[in-house]
Design an enzyme around this catalytic site. Structure first.
Site, PDB file in Angstrom:
ATOM      1  N   SER A 174      -4.922  16.660  31.759  1.00  0.00           N
ATOM      2  CA  SER A 174      -4.095  17.043  32.899  1.00  0.00           C
ATOM      3  C   SER A 174      -3.236  15.850  33.345  1.00  0.00           C
ATOM      4  CB  SER A 174      -4.987  17.556  34.028  1.00  0.00           C
ATOM      5  OG  SER A 174      -4.297  18.486  34.824  1.00  0.00           O
ATOM      6  N   LYS A 226       5.871  26.876  55.889  1.00  0.00           N
ATOM      7  CA  LYS A 226       5.257  25.592  56.228  1.00  0.00           C
ATOM      8  C   LYS A 226       3.775  25.588  55.871  1.00  0.00           C
ATOM      9  CE  LYS A 226       4.825  21.499  57.951  1.00  0.00           C
ATOM     10  NZ  LYS A 226       5.377  20.361  57.212  1.00  0.00           N
TER      11      LYS A 226
END
Length: 346
Positions: A174, A226
């Protein structure tokens, strides 16, 4: 008994005052040391290797054989010195290639980048294009922005036209592979784990538990997206879709970055989040060679000056007070919490 009670109370007050004074002094010292740099150490690995070989010879060889071997070694050193001296007169002496070794042991926050950036800055101030930087990398990945910064630090070496080799003995998955793919050459041990080109995120939600306990959680935001998913409030399908789209966008950036660094990869075949062992990774072109970092470095000792560069960060207040146990607990707690609530992590 009354005297002993009073005396114990006095000692307790004295210890309390001493602790307060100690903490205040440590805080003052911490403020003064913030501006002080850490320390850079350089270890000549060639000398360490030769020293171990000589120690082993002393233990295994008989006195006569050891004496003859040392005699031959000194004789060869004299001949080499004489030949080098003559060559220096005839032609301009060419400095020996220098190989700089760095170690990166990555956690979920890629905390080691704080030291690595200093090590790279120091190396770039003296290294030339004929030298080489070797990074012994171990990481299972972590936060996107943290490993993005780590990969960018390695790109500084490539931009300076200095060969960069990444050695993976255990795992570069990763975010770890995101760093590794920046290298000119990736070397992996036979059973090292590589790949995991994907993005994962998880957010625990305890809204139903709070709802049963008649506990309300209010969340106020300015901006439609948000906050998409929360731990305490009720999550919506719209929020989930936006969160998933963010993951897909991040995965696209990850794939694009790896493709740019290693164009020989068939990115859609390997960017599935799957991992491969060293030899399988070689077949899939994730690495360039199967070998341990030790074997690679030993092969360089004869023709190169191999040095390990390590930068040590200034100690924090907790360490200077001797609170190593507390520091270790705090680090483990932060790591656990990060794994539990990680968002858009590699």
């Amino acid at each position: 008994m009354e005297f002993l009670t009073d005396y114990a109370g006095f000692l307790l007050k004295l210890v309390s005052v001493a602790l307060v004074i100690g903490v205040l002094l440590a805080m003052v010292a911490n403020g003064k040391r913030k501006s002080q740099p850490g320390s850079l150490s350089v270890t000549k690995l060639n000398e360490n290797y030769d020293s171990m070989k000589e120690d082993l010879d002393r233990q295994l060889l008989d006195k006569k054989t050891l004496k003859n071997q040392l005699k031959e070694k000194k004789k060869q050193e004299k001949l080499d010195k004489k030949a080098n001296k003559k060559a220096a007169k005839d032609t301009q002496e060419v400095p020996k290639k220098r190989l700089y070794v760095l170690d990166f042991d990555g956690d979920i926050k890629a905390s080691a980048v704080a030291s690595m950036r200093e090590e790279i800055t120091a190396i770039l101030s003296v290294a030339t294009a004929k030298d080489e930087v070797v990074v012994r990398l171990e990481s299972g990945g972590g936060m996107v922005h943290s490993y993005g910064l780590a990969a960018s630090q390695l790109q500084r070496i490539r931009e300076a036209q200095i060969p960069l080799t990444i050695c993976v003995d255990k795992v570069a998955a990763s975010g770890g592979y995101m760093m590794a793919c920046v290298a000119d050459k990736i070397i992996a041990a036979p059973f090292a784990i590589l790949g995991s080109i994907g993005v994962v995120a998880q957010v625990p939600n305890v809204h139903r538990l709070l709802d049963k306990s008649l506990i309300d959680v209010e969340l106020h935001t300015a901006g439609k997206y948000k906050r998409t998913l929360t731990m305490l409030g009720k999550n919506t399908d719209e929020g989930r879709e936006k969160f998933k789209q963010d993951l897909e966008d991040t995965h696209g950036l990850f794939k694009s970055f790896v493709s740019e660094q290693r164009p020989q990869l068939v990115i859609d075949d390997i960017a599935t989040g799957d991992t491969w062992y060293g030899r399988e990774a070689l077949e899939n072109k994730l690495v360039d060679q199967v070998m341990t970092s030790d074997a690679y470095l030993v092969a360089q000792y004869k023709d190169s000056e191999v040095v390990q560069v390590s930068y040590k960060q200034p100690k924090g207040m907790a360490e200077r007070l001797g609170l190593s146990v507390f520091s270790a607990f705090e680090q483990k707690a932060v790591t656990w919490l990060g794994k539990l609530t990680q968002s858009r992590g590699f």
